[in-house]
Design a protein around this motif. Structure first.
Motif, PDB file in Angstrom:
ATOM      1  N   LEU A 143     -32.916 -64.469  67.991  1.00 29.99           N
ATOM      2  CA  LEU A 143     -33.790 -64.723  66.843  1.00 29.99           C
ATOM      3  C   LEU A 143     -33.701 -63.573  65.840  1.00 29.99           C
ATOM      4  O   LEU A 143     -33.718 -63.798  64.624  1.00 29.99           O
ATOM      5  N   THR A 144     -33.594 -62.361  66.346  1.00 26.82           N
ATOM      6  CA  THR A 144     -33.452 -61.193  65.479  1.00 26.82           C
ATOM      7  C   THR A 144     -32.166 -61.276  64.672  1.00 26.82           C
ATOM      8  O   THR A 144     -32.137 -60.973  63.477  1.00 26.82           O
ATOM      9  N   GLU A 145     -31.096 -61.703  65.307  1.00 26.58           N
ATOM     10  CA  GLU A 145     -29.830 -61.887  64.593  1.00 26.58           C
ATOM     11  C   GLU A 145     -29.950 -63.004  63.557  1.00 26.58           C
ATOM     12  O   GLU A 145     -29.421 -62.887  62.447  1.00 26.58           O
ATOM     13  N   ALA A 146     -30.655 -64.079  63.901  1.00 26.48           N
ATOM     14  CA  ALA A 146     -30.826 -65.187  62.967  1.00 26.48           C
ATOM     15  C   ALA A 146     -31.632 -64.765  61.739  1.00 26.48           C
ATOM     16  O   ALA A 146     -31.467 -65.337  60.665  1.00 26.48           O
ATOM     17  N   ALA A 147     -32.475 -63.762  61.888  1.00 30.42           N
ATOM     18  CA  ALA A 147     -33.261 -63.279  60.756  1.00 30.42           C
ATOM     19  C   ALA A 147     -32.388 -62.634  59.689  1.00 30.42           C
ATOM     20  O   ALA A 147     -32.838 -62.423  58.565  1.00 30.42           O
ATOM     21  N   ARG A 148     -31.136 -62.337  60.024  1.00 27.07           N
ATOM     22  CA  ARG A 148     -30.201 -61.759  59.061  1.00 27.07           C
ATOM     23  C   ARG A 148     -29.221 -62.809  58.507  1.00 27.07           C
ATOM     24  O   ARG A 148     -28.271 -62.468  57.816  1.00 27.07           O
ATOM     25  N   ASP A 149     -29.459 -64.066  58.810  1.00 28.42           N
ATOM     26  CA  ASP A 149     -28.592 -65.150  58.348  1.00 28.42           C
ATOM     27  C   ASP A 149     -28.640 -65.229  56.818  1.00 28.42           C
ATOM     28  O   ASP A 149     -29.689 -64.990  56.219  1.00 28.42           O
ATOM     29  N   PRO A 150     -27.525 -65.582  56.180  1.00 26.62           N
ATOM     30  CA  PRO A 150     -27.548 -65.694  54.712  1.00 26.62           C
ATOM     31  C   PRO A 150     -28.380 -66.875  54.192  1.00 26.62           C
ATOM     32  O   PRO A 150     -28.798 -66.860  53.028  1.00 26.62           O
ATOM     33  N   ALA A 151     -28.657 -67.870  55.027  1.00 25.83           N
ATOM     34  CA  ALA A 151     -29.390 -69.062  54.577  1.00 25.83           C
ATOM     35  C   ALA A 151     -30.906 -68.886  54.778  1.00 25.83           C
ATOM     36  O   ALA A 151     -31.357 -68.601  55.887  1.00 25.83           O
ATOM     37  N   PRO A 152     -31.701 -69.068  53.713  1.00 20.98           N
ATOM     38  CA  PRO A 152     -33.152 -68.921  53.824  1.00 20.98           C
ATOM     39  C   PRO A 152     -33.807 -69.796  54.903  1.00 20.98           C
ATOM     40  O   PRO A 152     -34.701 -69.304  55.603  1.00 20.98           O
ATOM     41  N   PRO A 153     -33.401 -71.067  55.096  1.00 17.77           N
ATOM     42  CA  PRO A 153     -34.065 -71.851  56.146  1.00 17.77           C
ATOM     43  C   PRO A 153     -33.890 -71.246  57.546  1.00 17.77           C
ATOM     44  O   PRO A 153     -34.784 -71.349  58.387  1.00 17.77           O
ATOM     45  N   VAL A 154     -32.775 -70.607  57.782  1.00 23.07           N
ATOM     46  CA  VAL A 154     -32.530 -69.988  59.087  1.00 23.07           C
ATOM     47  C   VAL A 154     -33.408 -68.746  59.244  1.00 23.07           C
ATOM     48  O   VAL A 154     -34.021 -68.529  60.289  1.00 23.07           O
ATOM     49  N   ARG A 155     -33.498 -67.941  58.187  1.00 24.54           N
ATOM     50  CA  ARG A 155     -34.351 -66.748  58.235  1.00 24.54           C
ATOM     51  C   ARG A 155     -35.816 -67.142  58.414  1.00 24.54           C
ATOM     52  O   ARG A 155     -36.552 -66.517  59.173  1.00 24.54           O
ATOM     53  N   ALA A 156     -36.234 -68.205  57.719  1.00 27.17           N
ATOM     54  CA  ALA A 156     -37.625 -68.670  57.850  1.00 27.17           C
ATOM     55  C   ALA A 156     -37.904 -69.154  59.273  1.00 27.17           C
ATOM     56  O   ALA A 156     -38.957 -68.855  59.843  1.00 27.17           O
ATOM     57  N   ALA A 157     -36.967 -69.880  59.856  1.00 27.64           N
ATOM     58  CA  ALA A 157     -37.134 -70.356  61.235  1.00 27.64           C
ATOM     59  C   ALA A 157     -37.190 -69.183  62.207  1.00 27.64           C
ATOM     60  O   ALA A 157     -38.001 -69.177  63.137  1.00 27.64           O
ATOM     61  N   LEU A 203     -43.255 -65.877  69.648  1.00 28.83           N
ATOM     62  CA  LEU A 203     -42.969 -65.323  70.970  1.00 28.83           C
ATOM     63  C   LEU A 203     -42.349 -63.944  70.988  1.00 28.83           C
ATOM     64  O   LEU A 203     -42.163 -63.377  72.040  1.00 28.83           O
ATOM     65  N   GLY A 204     -42.022 -63.386  69.850  1.00 34.12           N
ATOM     66  CA  GLY A 204     -41.360 -62.088  69.835  1.00 34.12           C
ATOM     67  C   GLY A 204     -42.265 -60.952  70.263  1.00 34.12           C
ATOM     68  O   GLY A 204     -43.486 -61.038  70.167  1.00 34.12           O
ATOM     69  N   ASP A 205     -41.649 -59.881  70.725  1.00 33.35           N
ATOM     70  CA  ASP A 205     -42.455 -58.720  71.071  1.00 33.35           C
ATOM     71  C   ASP A 205     -42.780 -57.949  69.792  1.00 33.35           C
ATOM     72  O   ASP A 205     -42.042 -57.999  68.816  1.00 33.35           O
ATOM     73  N   PRO A 206     -43.914 -57.228  69.766  1.00 29.70           N
ATOM     74  CA  PRO A 206     -44.343 -56.561  68.536  1.00 29.70           C
ATOM     75  C   PRO A 206     -43.326 -55.569  67.980  1.00 29.70           C
ATOM     76  O   PRO A 206     -43.172 -55.447  66.774  1.00 29.70           O
ATOM     77  N   ALA A 207     -42.590 -54.857  68.835  1.00 32.92           N
ATOM     78  CA  ALA A 207     -41.610 -53.882  68.340  1.00 32.92           C
ATOM     79  C   ALA A 207     -40.510 -54.601  67.559  1.00 32.92           C
ATOM     80  O   ALA A 207     -40.155 -54.204  66.449  1.00 32.92           O
ATOM     81  N   ALA A 208     -39.950 -55.662  68.123  1.00 28.94           N
ATOM     82  CA  ALA A 208     -38.915 -56.430  67.419  1.00 28.94           C
ATOM     83  C   ALA A 208     -39.518 -57.107  66.204  1.00 28.94           C
ATOM     84  O   ALA A 208     -38.872 -57.234  65.167  1.00 28.94           O
ATOM     85  N   GLY A 209     -40.761 -57.530  66.320  1.00 31.63           N
ATOM     86  CA  GLY A 209     -41.421 -58.189  65.202  1.00 31.63           C
ATOM     87  C   GLY A 209     -41.530 -57.287  63.991  1.00 31.63           C
ATOM     88  O   GLY A 209     -41.186 -57.676  62.881  1.00 31.63           O
ATOM     89  N   ALA A 210     -41.978 -56.044  64.193  1.00 30.42           N
ATOM     90  CA  ALA A 210     -42.128 -55.123  63.070  1.00 30.42           C
ATOM     91  C   ALA A 210     -40.776 -54.798  62.458  1.00 30.42           C
ATOM     92  O   ALA A 210     -40.628 -54.750  61.242  1.00 30.42           O
ATOM     93  N   GLU A 211     -39.783 -54.608  63.296  1.00 31.70           N
ATOM     94  CA  GLU A 211     -38.439 -54.263  62.822  1.00 31.70           C
ATOM     95  C   GLU A 211     -37.841 -55.377  61.967  1.00 31.70           C
ATOM     96  O   GLU A 211     -37.134 -55.116  61.003  1.00 31.70           O
ATOM     97  N   VAL A 212     -38.136 -56.618  62.323  1.00 34.58           N
ATOM     98  CA  VAL A 212     -37.526 -57.759  61.645  1.00 34.58           C
ATOM     99  C   VAL A 212     -38.457 -58.371  60.604  1.00 34.58           C
ATOM    100  O   VAL A 212     -38.022 -58.720  59.507  1.00 34.58           O
ATOM    101  N   LEU A 213     -39.729 -58.516  60.928  1.00 31.35           N
ATOM    102  CA  LEU A 213     -40.642 -59.228  60.049  1.00 31.35           C
ATOM    103  C   LEU A 213     -40.962 -58.472  58.767  1.00 31.35           C
ATOM    104  O   LEU A 213     -41.089 -59.090  57.704  1.00 31.35           O
ATOM    105  N   LEU A 214     -41.091 -57.158  58.842  1.00 26.57           N
ATOM    106  CA  LEU A 214     -41.413 -56.408  57.620  1.00 26.57           C
ATOM    107  C   LEU A 214     -40.345 -56.579  56.537  1.00 26.57           C
ATOM    108  O   LEU A 214     -40.695 -56.854  55.381  1.00 26.57           O
ATOM    109  N   PRO A 215     -39.052 -56.453  56.852  1.00 23.37           N
ATOM    110  CA  PRO A 215     -38.061 -56.727  55.795  1.00 23.37           C
ATOM    111  C   PRO A 215     -38.106 -58.178  55.301  1.00 23.37           C
ATOM    112  O   PRO A 215     -37.902 -58.431  54.110  1.00 23.37           O
TER     113      PRO A 215
END
Length: 168
Positions: free
Chosen positions: A41-55, A63-75
């Motif tokens: 899911l973290t890798e998918a957050a870097r996908d060039p397509a917005p629908p994939v990043r949104a998903a 279901l993500g852990d807070p550490a991965a969440g902050a690293e990925v969700l803030l950007p």
């Protein structure tokens, strides 16, 4: 199709050329695969397509852990696509992310052109306990006038996604 077969299918589809198929695969993987697939899911957050990043943002919020969440969700909260920003902001609230960086991210969204994001930003800041961020019609849709019309003597009541307006 068993869970293992579904997961294998979603992993294959997450590399498909069609962004809608990749987005569907990310959603399915988040629901079926569980927390063991946060890396995907973290890798998918870097996908060039917005629908994939949104998903990816949505499933990391589920279901993500807070550490991965902050690293990925803030950007993702600063993503160019408003739908991605919405999903990431809701996911940050859902994960209970905290700290100055989270507060700053929500504060930046207060001036976002998307009014949905401004409302989510208020919710996020209120969840963080930032003073002065309570919504005036808590539980009601925030529009230019309250959903009950703003008539004298009107009061808004409700919670969650059900919005009710009544008269005093």
């Amino acid at each position: 199709m068993g869970a293992d077969h579904q997961i294998a299918f979603f992993l294959r589809e997450s590399a498909a050329p069609d962004p809608e198929r990749r987005a569907a695969a990310v959603k399915g993987l988040g629901r079926t695969g569980g927390a063991g697939y946060v890396r995907v899911l973290t890798e998918a957050a870097r996908d060039p397509a917005p629908p994939v990043r949104a998903a990816a943002a949505r499933e990391l919020g589920r279901l993500g852990d807070p550490a991965a969440g902050a690293e990925v969700l803030l950007p993702l909260m600063a993503d160019a696509d408003p739908h991605v920003r919405r999903r990431a902001s809701v996911a940050a609230i859902r994960r209970g992310l905290e700290g100055p960086a989270v507060t700053q991210a929500f504060a930046r969204l207060l001036s976002d052109p998307d009014h949905h994001l401004r409302i989510i930003a208020l919710d996020g800041l209120a969840a963080l306990g930032v003073p002065g961020t309570s919504r005036p019609w808590s539980g009601c849709s925030v529009t230019r006038t309250p959903p009950c019309g703003g008539a004298p003597g009107a009061s808004c009541t409700g919670s969650g996604t059900t919005r009710l307006c009544g008269r005093r």
